[in-house]
Design a protein around this motif. Structure first.
Motif, PDB file in Angstrom:
ATOM      1  N   LYS A 209       0.827  -1.208   0.000  1.00 34.65           N
ATOM      2  CA  LYS A 209       0.000   0.000   0.000  1.00 34.65           C
ATOM      3  C   LYS A 209       0.859   1.254   0.000  1.00 34.65           C
ATOM      4  N   LYS A 212       2.200   2.068  -3.257  1.00 32.45           N
ATOM      5  CA  LYS A 212       1.146   2.233  -4.269  1.00 32.45           C
ATOM      6  C   LYS A 212       1.112   1.048  -5.249  1.00 32.45           C
ATOM      7  N   GLN A 214      -0.806  -1.706  -4.286  1.00 33.95           N
ATOM      8  CA  GLN A 214      -1.849  -2.563  -3.745  1.00 33.95           C
ATOM      9  C   GLN A 214      -2.701  -3.231  -4.826  1.00 33.95           C
TER      10      GLN A 214
END
Length: 340
Positions: A209, A212, A214
């Motif tokens: 996460k 970035k 995810q």
């Protein structure tokens, strides 16, 4: 052949059974038994091959000088090494060890806990498969000497020796990202509710996460009883997709070896086609081709602290709950390094 008894030694020497018992229990001096008599009793016991009744002795002194160890899977090299080191540390401190394996089966663990308690072991070191701590409390009475290793229960006030699994998983995932991998899958294992498995998954998810990535996150739960086939089938399925995973972070060494084997069978190159890093380092990872990157737990320190903490609890040298959270180390090898 009849086992030699205290009465046999007494009859052989022409002394009382009580006198023999006092000498062999190292109470000769306090009962003013002469050094010569004590020497004669001990020599006679040796020559007659006397073996003390350990059960009777345990009842007399209130301790069996035996501890129990319950691990998830004795065939896993990680737990095999833990078992050996705990046995070595226990022996050094004068305790025997009974080793049990649950095979990640909760019913079996309950039976093993009950068995060890009924065998009157002085305490237990436990890597639990149970879903909640109430199940342990239902079997072991309050203040029973217990040390949890590898896996814990947040609501249970007991001694623990663990590593920071969340941080270790972060190290592994961040390393893969730094190497340029993006579509990183995490292979976890059933039962997925145990604390170390949850923490490793969360460490992986949080890094994905933060970076970035995810949308590429995948957590694949591998059944404990079908590791090789499940890993092979998933990786084979991925090879048929236009956009497949490019790296895998496995929750333990058994799954890592299954990934390695599947990649070889499917003619996938590690790390060029699929990167690999795992939690729990084993000696074999130094000799595979390519060698396998891993998060290494300080197993020697875990075992030393677990045994010492349990025996301190048994012998009442400490009265407070002791919690050790140790740090892991990332060992970078060929399986996770992309050539720039």
């Amino acid at each position: 052949m009849k086992k030699t008894s205290l009465a046999d030694i007494a009859s052989y020497l022409g002394v009382s059974k009580t006198l023999v018992s006092m000498v062999l229990n190292n109470k000769g001096d306090e009962h003013a038994i002469s050094k010569d008599t004590q020497k004669r009793v001990k020599e006679a016991a040796k020559s007659l091959n006397y073996q003390p009744n350990q059960i009777a002795r345990s009842l007399r002194i209130g301790k069996s000088k035996t501890i129990g160890l319950i691990v998830a899977d004795i065939s896993n090299p990680f737990y095999a090494k833990i078992s050996r080191l705990i046995e070595d540390n226990s022996s050094r401190l004068g305790y025997n060890l009974i080793i049990c394996s649950t095979d990640e089966n909760s019913d079996k663990e309950r039976k093993l806990l009950d068995m060890l308690k009924n065998r009157q072991v002085d305490g237990i070191i436990l890597s639990s498969t149970l879903k909640n701590s109430n199940e342990i409390r239902d079997i072991l009475f309050d203040n029973y000497p217990l040390v949890l290793i590898d896996r814990t229960f947040p609501d249970m006030q007991t001694n623990t020796v663990i590593v920071d699994n969340y941080l270790g998983a972060r190290k592994a995932t961040e390393h893969l990202v730094e190497q340029g991998f993006e579509s990183i899958a995490h292979f976890t294992i059933s039962p997925s509710y145990v604390s170390c498995i949850v923490d490793r998954k969360n460490g992986y998810l949080h890094v994905m996460k933060e970076q970035k990535l995810q949308k590429y996150s995948q957590v694949i739960e591998i059944p404990f009883n079908d590791v090789r086939n499940s890993v092979y089938n998933f990786i084979k399925e991925q090879t048929q997709k236009e956009k497949s995973i490019d790296a895998i972070f496995t929750v333990n060494n058994n799954i890592a070896l299954a990934v390695f084997e599947a990649a070889n069978s499917l003619k996938l190159r590690i790390p060029e086609d699929i990167g690999l890093i795992t939690f729990d380092d084993i000696d074999l990872f130094n000799f595979t081709n390519p060698t396998i990157s891993a998060i290494k737990q300080p197993i020697e320190l875990i075992c030393e602290k677990a045994v010492q903490t349990l025996i301190d609890c048994i012998e009442n040298t400490v009265t407070k709950t002791i919690n050790h959270v140790l740090e892991s180390e990332i060992i970078v090898r060929q399986s996770s390094i992309l050539k720039k």
